[in-house]
Design an enzyme around this catalytic site. Structure first.
Site, PDB file in Angstrom:
ATOM      1  N   HIS A 116       9.908  -2.113  10.338  1.00  0.00           N
ATOM      2  CA  HIS A 116       8.444  -2.066  10.375  1.00  0.00           C
ATOM      3  C   HIS A 116       8.024  -0.843  11.181  1.00  0.00           C
ATOM      4  O   HIS A 116       8.618  -0.533  12.216  1.00  0.00           O
ATOM      5  CB  HIS A 116       7.900  -3.339  11.021  1.00  0.00           C
ATOM      6  CG  HIS A 116       6.428  -3.279  11.299  1.00  0.00           C
ATOM      7  ND1 HIS A 116       5.492  -3.125  10.312  1.00  0.00           N
ATOM      8  CD2 HIS A 116       5.729  -3.337  12.474  1.00  0.00           C
ATOM      9  CE1 HIS A 116       4.279  -3.104  10.848  1.00  0.00           C
ATOM     10  NE2 HIS A 116       4.401  -3.226  12.158  1.00  0.00           N
ATOM     11  N   CYS A 230       3.270  -0.512   5.420  1.00  0.00           N
ATOM     12  CA  CYS A 230       3.107  -0.035   6.795  1.00  0.00           C
ATOM     13  C   CYS A 230       3.560   1.405   6.955  1.00  0.00           C
ATOM     14  O   CYS A 230       2.905   2.207   7.628  1.00  0.00           O
ATOM     15  CB  CYS A 230       3.866  -0.937   7.758  1.00  0.00           C
ATOM     16  SG  CYS A 230       5.655  -0.979   7.475  1.00  0.00           S
TER      17      CYS A 230
END
Length: 358
Positions: A116, A230
């Site tokens: 992430h 992301c």
């Protein structure tokens, strides 16, 4: 700010941040399934529409989520407004990266390079730190696969992604199993201009896209669809800062991508043209049949059976139905079918050579 503008975890799944209200309609078990399918695969339209890759559709505003869509983990629970910095402030910009679902699995997915991404900021005048990231409102499963509700003819999607900004940087979260590194230094004025851009970007780019779809793993292969997750938000923000005059350090930066490989996609239509009163009933049934094995709340036996059905559809029959820009596409799948990569994408070069942004 709970969201940048109005309005959990995937390749961009953030750590858990509290329990969501309402029934947990989004308890999906498909992260392991994606990994399994990638491993198993490795072992085992209208011409006027065909602009490749298909441009990601932007919207004039962000709609309110449907009450049916409930998150297991509350989106951006400690969010706060983006502050206005003094023009002469010096802001440090940090690259933040950590394993997906680290709060639950530790560094397990880090070993598989499923990460992430986020951005950190530090004001030298106030010595305050901030984190900015973009991720799913209702977790990865809902952004990747629909709900098949018996009272509805068409698949029902709970797919939104949004930016989250909050004060503080969780150093241990990013450093322990990931990355926290300085990549640039900007002025307060540049930060303020970036903040205005973030709000506009967030209001117009409203949905998450898990997959990058292209013709093959070869360099230069035709790309059919781009992901929107992301890492893409981080990359867009870096590009904007470079446009404003930021100088980035020369360091290696890698990002997770989940690829599907297929021949040229076929455009099928939108919800109305496929599932409406005059829609193609055979096609509508085929799409719902494809998505059925991805439903949530499965027993262990049902889950294993669903894996076999997915393998049969994607690898044996080489079929995949993609929902992109609120439209359906058919992908004629090709070996190696699906692959998770951790690719280097360099930091941008400074685009504004004047000192106006400093």
């Amino acid at each position: 700010m709970a969201q940048v503008g109005s309005a959990g975890p995937g390749a961009c799944g953030r750590r858990g941040a509290g329990a969501g209200a309402g029934p947990e309609r989004t308890t999906w078990r498909w992260a392991p399934a994606l990994l399994w399918l990638a491993t198993a695969a490795a072992v085992a339209g209208d011409p006027s529409r065909r602009q490749w890759p298909v441009p990601y559709k932007r919207f004039s505003f962000r709609p309110e989520p449907d009450p049916y869509c409930q998150a297991k983990y509350t989106f951006c629970p400690t969010g706060s407004p983006i502050p206005v910095m003094k023009d002469d402030d010096v802001i440090e910009v940090f690259r933040l990266q950590a394993p997906v679902w680290e709060f639950k699995y530790g560094d397990l997915l880090g070993h598989l390079k499923i990460m992430h991404d986020a951005i950190g900021f530090r004001s030298t005048l106030t010595e305050k730190n901030y984190t900015m990231e973009w991720y799913e409102l209702f977790q990865l499963g809902n952004c990747t696969f629909p709900h098949l509700r018996p009272e509805m003819n068409a698949p029902f999607w709970c797919n939104q992604g949004a930016a989250c900004f909050f004060e503080g940087i969780d150093d241990s979260h990013w450093k322990e199993n990931g990355t926290l590194v300085l990549v640039a230094t900007i002025s307060g004025g540049m930060f303020n201009r970036m903040a205005k851009w973030v709000k506009q970007d967030n209001e117009t780019g409203i949905y998450y896209e898990t997959w990058t779809v292209q013709a093959s793993p070869e360099r230069g292969a035709e790309r059919w669809f781009e992901s929107y997750d992301c890492s893409k938000f981080v990359l867009r923000t870096y590009e904007k800062l470079a446009e404003l005059g930021a100088d980035f350090k020369k360091i290696e930066t890698n990002y997770t991508r989940i690829f599907l490989y297929s021949g040229e996609p076929t455009y099928l239509g939108n919800e109305t043209s496929v599932f409406g009163p005059t829609g193609n009933k055979t096609l509508a049934l085929a799409i719902k049949k494809f998505y059925y094995p991805f439903k949530p709340h499965l027993s262990t036996k049902e889950f294993l059976l669903s894996l076999l059905q997915i393998f049969d559809a994607v690898v044996i029959h080489r079929e995949f139905y993609l929902f992109y820009n609120f439209e359906y596409w058919f992908l004629p799948m090709k070996y190696p079918f699906i692959k998770i990569t951790y690719e280097e994408i360099p930091l941008p070069n400074r685009k504004n050579r004047t000192l106006s942004g400093l």
